[in-house]
Design a protein around this motif. Structure first.
Motif, mmCIF file in Angstrom:
data_model
loop_
_atom_site.group_PDB
_atom_site.id
_atom_site.type_symbol
_atom_site.label_atom_id
_atom_site.label_comp_id
_atom_site.label_asym_id
_atom_site.label_seq_id
_atom_site.Cartn_x
_atom_site.Cartn_y
_atom_site.Cartn_z
ATOM 1 N N GLU A 12 0.814 -1.220 0.000
ATOM 2 C CA GLU A 12 0.000 0.000 0.000
ATOM 3 C C GLU A 12 0.841 1.262 0.000
ATOM 4 O OE1 GLU A 12 0.164 -1.211 4.422
ATOM 5 O OE2 GLU A 12 0.188 -2.138 2.450
ATOM 6 N N PHE A 13 2.150 1.119 0.327
ATOM 7 C CA PHE A 13 3.034 2.281 0.350
ATOM 8 C C PHE A 13 3.783 2.455 -0.963
ATOM 9 C CE2 PHE A 13 2.898 0.750 4.818
ATOM 10 C CZ PHE A 13 2.223 1.824 5.366
ATOM 11 N N LEU A 14 3.559 1.554 -1.920
ATOM 12 C CA LEU A 14 4.276 1.597 -3.186
ATOM 13 C C LEU A 14 3.507 2.423 -4.215
ATOM 14 C CD1 LEU A 14 5.340 -2.158 -3.491
ATOM 15 C CD2 LEU A 14 6.641 -0.269 -2.501
ATOM 16 N N THR A 15 4.241 2.976 -5.166
ATOM 17 C CA THR A 15 3.611 3.681 -6.280
ATOM 18 C C THR A 15 3.053 2.652 -7.264
ATOM 19 O OG1 THR A 15 5.651 3.755 -7.577
ATOM 20 C CG2 THR A 15 5.268 5.564 -6.025
ATOM 21 N N PHE A 16 2.256 3.122 -8.243
ATOM 22 C CA PHE A 16 1.684 2.222 -9.233
ATOM 23 C C PHE A 16 2.781 1.496 -10.013
ATOM 24 C CE2 PHE A 16 -1.977 5.254 -8.928
ATOM 25 C CZ PHE A 16 -2.877 4.323 -8.423
ATOM 26 N N ASN A 17 3.836 2.221 -10.355
ATOM 27 C CA ASN A 17 4.942 1.618 -11.106
ATOM 28 C C ASN A 17 5.658 0.567 -10.269
ATOM 29 O OD1 ASN A 17 6.582 1.541 -13.534
ATOM 30 N ND2 ASN A 17 8.204 2.466 -12.310
ATOM 31 N N GLU A 18 5.841 0.840 -8.994
ATOM 32 C CA GLU A 18 6.506 -0.123 -8.110
ATOM 33 C C GLU A 18 5.636 -1.353 -7.874
ATOM 34 O OE1 GLU A 18 9.200 2.968 -5.427
ATOM 35 O OE2 GLU A 18 7.091 2.608 -4.942
ATOM 36 N N VAL A 19 4.318 -1.151 -7.782
ATOM 37 C CA VAL A 19 3.403 -2.291 -7.635
ATOM 38 C C VAL A 19 3.441 -3.164 -8.884
ATOM 39 C CG1 VAL A 19 0.967 -2.951 -7.470
ATOM 40 C CG2 VAL A 19 1.871 -1.158 -5.985
ATOM 41 N N LEU A 20 3.482 -2.527 -10.056
ATOM 42 C CA LEU A 20 3.569 -3.280 -11.303
ATOM 43 C C LEU A 20 4.863 -4.087 -11.346
ATOM 44 C CD1 LEU A 20 2.487 -4.012 -14.073
ATOM 45 C CD2 LEU A 20 3.529 -1.910 -14.974
ATOM 46 N N ARG A 21 5.940 -3.454 -10.899
ATOM 47 C CA ARG A 21 7.235 -4.153 -10.874
ATOM 48 C C ARG A 21 7.173 -5.360 -9.934
ATOM 49 N NH1 ARG A 21 13.059 -1.166 -9.758
ATOM 50 N NH2 ARG A 21 14.389 -2.957 -10.279
ATOM 51 N N LEU A 22 6.502 -5.190 -8.804
ATOM 52 C CA LEU A 22 6.346 -6.275 -7.842
ATOM 53 C C LEU A 22 5.515 -7.410 -8.445
ATOM 54 C CD1 LEU A 22 6.788 -7.296 -4.935
ATOM 55 C CD2 LEU A 22 4.739 -6.028 -4.273
ATOM 56 N N ASN A 73 13.681 -0.865 -15.321
ATOM 57 C CA ASN A 73 12.485 -0.143 -14.888
ATOM 58 C C ASN A 73 11.482 0.065 -16.029
ATOM 59 O OD1 ASN A 73 11.163 0.874 -12.612
ATOM 60 N ND2 ASN A 73 11.634 2.980 -13.160
ATOM 61 N N LEU A 74 11.574 -0.789 -17.049
ATOM 62 C CA LEU A 74 10.584 -0.779 -18.133
ATOM 63 C C LEU A 74 9.519 -1.814 -17.779
ATOM 64 C CD1 LEU A 74 13.070 -0.617 -21.143
ATOM 65 C CD2 LEU A 74 11.749 1.280 -20.167
ATOM 66 N N ASN A 75 8.760 -1.503 -16.743
ATOM 67 C CA ASN A 75 7.891 -2.507 -16.141
ATOM 68 C C ASN A 75 6.713 -2.905 -17.020
ATOM 69 O OD1 ASN A 75 9.441 -2.582 -13.698
ATOM 70 N ND2 ASN A 75 8.544 -0.612 -13.154
ATOM 71 N N ARG A 76 6.176 -1.963 -17.794
ATOM 72 C CA ARG A 76 5.049 -2.313 -18.663
ATOM 73 C C ARG A 76 5.508 -3.246 -19.783
ATOM 74 N NH1 ARG A 76 0.335 -0.534 -17.666
ATOM 75 N NH2 ARG A 76 -0.397 -1.275 -19.697
ATOM 76 N N TRP A 77 6.692 -2.996 -20.327
ATOM 77 C CA TRP A 77 7.235 -3.912 -21.324
ATOM 78 C C TRP A 77 7.479 -5.286 -20.707
ATOM 79 C CZ3 TRP A 77 7.406 -3.484 -26.434
ATOM 80 C CH2 TRP A 77 7.291 -2.206 -26.995
ATOM 81 N N ALA A 78 7.998 -5.300 -19.492
ATOM 82 C CA ALA A 78 8.230 -6.565 -18.792
ATOM 83 C C ALA A 78 6.921 -7.319 -18.583
ATOM 84 C CB ALA A 78 8.919 -6.294 -17.457
ATOM 85 N N MET A 79 5.859 -6.576 -18.261
ATOM 86 C CA MET A 79 4.543 -7.190 -18.083
ATOM 87 C C MET A 79 4.094 -7.880 -19.363
ATOM 88 S SD MET A 79 0.872 -5.296 -17.391
ATOM 89 C CE MET A 79 0.856 -4.651 -19.084
ATOM 90 N N HIS A 80 4.253 -7.187 -20.507
ATOM 91 C CA HIS A 80 3.815 -7.767 -21.783
ATOM 92 C C HIS A 80 4.593 -9.034 -22.108
ATOM 93 C CE1 HIS A 80 0.993 -4.661 -22.968
ATOM 94 N NE2 HIS A 80 1.883 -3.729 -22.696
ATOM 95 N N TYR A 116 -2.569 -8.567 -13.276
ATOM 96 C CA TYR A 116 -1.967 -7.264 -13.596
ATOM 97 C C TYR A 116 -2.969 -6.117 -13.506
ATOM 98 C CZ TYR A 116 2.429 -9.340 -15.106
ATOM 99 O OH TYR A 116 3.640 -9.991 -15.128
ATOM 100 N N GLN A 117 -4.273 -6.422 -13.465
ATOM 101 C CA GLN A 117 -5.305 -5.398 -13.292
ATOM 102 C C GLN A 117 -5.213 -4.280 -14.336
ATOM 103 O OE1 GLN A 117 -7.931 -5.173 -10.679
ATOM 104 N NE2 GLN A 117 -7.462 -7.323 -10.943
ATOM 105 N N ASP A 118 -5.070 -4.675 -15.595
ATOM 106 C CA ASP A 118 -5.001 -3.707 -16.690
ATOM 107 C C ASP A 118 -6.073 -4.085 -17.704
ATOM 108 O OD1 ASP A 118 -2.796 -1.628 -18.062
ATOM 109 O OD2 ASP A 118 -3.961 -2.792 -19.494
ATOM 110 N N ILE A 119 -7.065 -3.238 -17.881
ATOM 111 C CA ILE A 119 -8.227 -3.594 -18.692
ATOM 112 C C ILE A 119 -7.877 -3.779 -20.167
ATOM 113 C CG2 ILE A 119 -8.907 -1.151 -18.970
ATOM 114 C CD1 ILE A 119 -11.829 -2.165 -19.007
ATOM 115 N N ILE A 120 -7.001 -2.923 -20.719
ATOM 116 C CA ILE A 120 -6.634 -3.046 -22.137
ATOM 117 C C ILE A 120 -5.909 -4.368 -22.370
ATOM 118 C CG2 ILE A 120 -5.370 -2.002 -24.041
ATOM 119 C CD1 ILE A 120 -7.793 -0.401 -23.092
ATOM 120 N N THR A 121 -4.975 -4.670 -21.471
ATOM 121 C CA THR A 121 -4.241 -5.932 -21.574
ATOM 122 C C THR A 121 -5.193 -7.117 -21.483
ATOM 123 O OG1 THR A 121 -2.307 -4.912 -20.553
ATOM 124 C CG2 THR A 121 -2.400 -7.304 -20.522
ATOM 125 N N TYR A 122 -6.165 -7.021 -20.587
ATOM 126 C CA TYR A 122 -7.113 -8.130 -20.409
ATOM 127 C C TYR A 122 -7.978 -8.303 -21.645
ATOM 128 C CZ TYR A 122 -10.688 -11.091 -18.298
ATOM 129 O OH TYR A 122 -11.556 -12.121 -18.020
#
Length: 393
Positions: A12-22, A73-80, A116-122
């Motif tokens: 809960e203390f992390l930013t959106f980017n840090e949560v995505l990285r996690l 730190n290219l977390n969205r690319w890593a997600m894909h 990942y809770q991303d609607i476009i990706t889903y």
């Protein structure tokens, strides 16, 4: 591993980017185990040597690429790329395992994408894997439900319906949650715009009150500066960052309170790094109406005593507050008189010591923002009789 668990517990203390990285890190661990399983599966299914070697190596390279993108730190690319890996693993496994287990893997893949809770990706990846799953069931229906089952075609449709229903339920959940977040954000932006002038006045009164009482602004207080600095260093080091860097940022932050920040941002001779820091820190300044100050104003109201609940407690539109036309017009007259006599304007010396003129009130009443408070009928009544308003009120 202990650091990973700690971050999960304190997400809960992390930013959106840090949560995505996690999330990418958690999925990568899961995929690593999955990729290791491809080696014995290749042996069991007696694939050719090139498939038995190249497929696990290909998945391993995708994992390495995912990890590398995370480090950069290219977390969205890593997600894909992590999603590409799980989709590839699903296609690989459904071709070589028991067909029912292959069917289960479609749900595993959808669960990872949902994680990942991303609607476009889903919509894109989840939709593609669902369509493939429907095709897979239609081709291998007998193997999934068993050739001796009664009504194989009906059973296949049932399996397809379950998969489609699983996808549809979470798609609706995404749409509802995104719609709620969008409404909340729009409401925040709208109300923040409406309250802009009032918060400016409030902040100005606060500054005057501090000056009149010969007090020191909070951002000049040495103890406050020390607390902010120590907390920033502590939080920064918690995420394994260099504490000296954040200490310099905090020092620059308090320095900006003594400067005309807009001149710093617009100065072309200042380095790009300094200008970027000034732009980001402007949102958190305490001596002007920044985003942080707006949030603090809203937060402070949470601790005010509340009056007893009333049905129209949060109703501000005069047309809705009163059912009688006479009451509506009287309330409009009272509103005009209040605006004309209440001290709300800056004078020539920058003090809040002036009142609105008739012309300014008329401009205000016909503005789009005031549709929150009065109806078009009341506006037309005012415009038709504004000479009487100006003379009598």
């Amino acid at each position: 591993m202990r650091m990973l668990i700690s971050k999960i517990l304190n997400s809960e203390f992390l930013t959106f980017n840090e949560v995505l990285r996690l999330k990418v890190a958690v999925v990568t661990i899961f995929l690593f185990i999955f990729v290791l399983l491809t080696i014995p599966v290749s042996t069991i299914n007696e694939f050719s040597l090139d498939i038995s070697v190249l497929v696990p190596v290909g998945f391993a390279l995708l994992l390495v690429l995912t990890i590398l993108l995370t480090f950069l730190n290219l977390n969205r690319w890593a997600m894909h790329f992590s999603i590409y890996t799980i989709i590839g693993l699903t296609i690989y496994y459904v071709g070589g395992l028991n067909h029912f287990y292959g069917y289960v893997l479609f749900f595993v893949t959808l669960t990872v994408i949902i994680f990942y809770q991303d609607i476009i990706t889903y919509i894109i990846y989840g939709g593609a894997i669902t369509i493939y799953g429907i095709y897979y069931i239609s081709v291998n229906g007998g193997s999934i439900v068993g050739v001796d089952s009664i009504g194989v075609e009906v059973s296949s449709i049932t399996y397809q319906t379950i998969l489609i229903g699983f996808y549809a339920v979470f798609l609706i959940q995404f749409l509802i949650s995104d719609n709620i977040y969008e409404k909340m954000n729009n409401e925040w932006v709208r109300m923040n715009k409406v309250l802009e002038k009032y918060q400016d006045f409030t902040l100005h009164y606060l500054k005057e009150n501090i000056e009149d009482n010969k007090q020191m602004p909070i951002y000049k207080n040495v103890k406050f500066q020390q607390v902010v600095s120590e907390l920033s260093v502590f939080i920064n080091e918690f995420f394994e960052e260099d504490g000296d860097n954040i200490a310099e940022v905090v020092e620059f932050y308090f320095f900006l309170h003594e400067q005309e920040i807009n001149s710093i941002i617009e100065d072309k001779n200042i380095s790009l790094v300094t200008r970027n820091f000034a732009v980001e820190l402007q949102k958190y300044l305490l001596n002007e109406r920044s985003e942080l100050v707006s949030i603090l104003f809203d937060f402070s109201t949470l601790f005010k005593d509340e009056v007893a609940y009333e049905e129209k407690r949060y109703e501000y539109n005069l047309d809705n507050l009163f059912g009688n036309k006479v009451d509506k017009l009287l309330s409009l007259a009272i509103l005009y008189h209040y605006l004309k006599t209440e001290v709300t304007q800056y004078d020539r010396w920058g003090k809040i010591n002036g009142v609105l003129t008739h012309e300014e009130i008329a401009e205000l009443l016909v503005s789009k923002e005031f549709r929150e408070f009065i109806s078009f009928e009341q506006v037309n009544f005012f415009l038709d009789n504004q000479e009487l308003f100006e003379i009598l009120l």
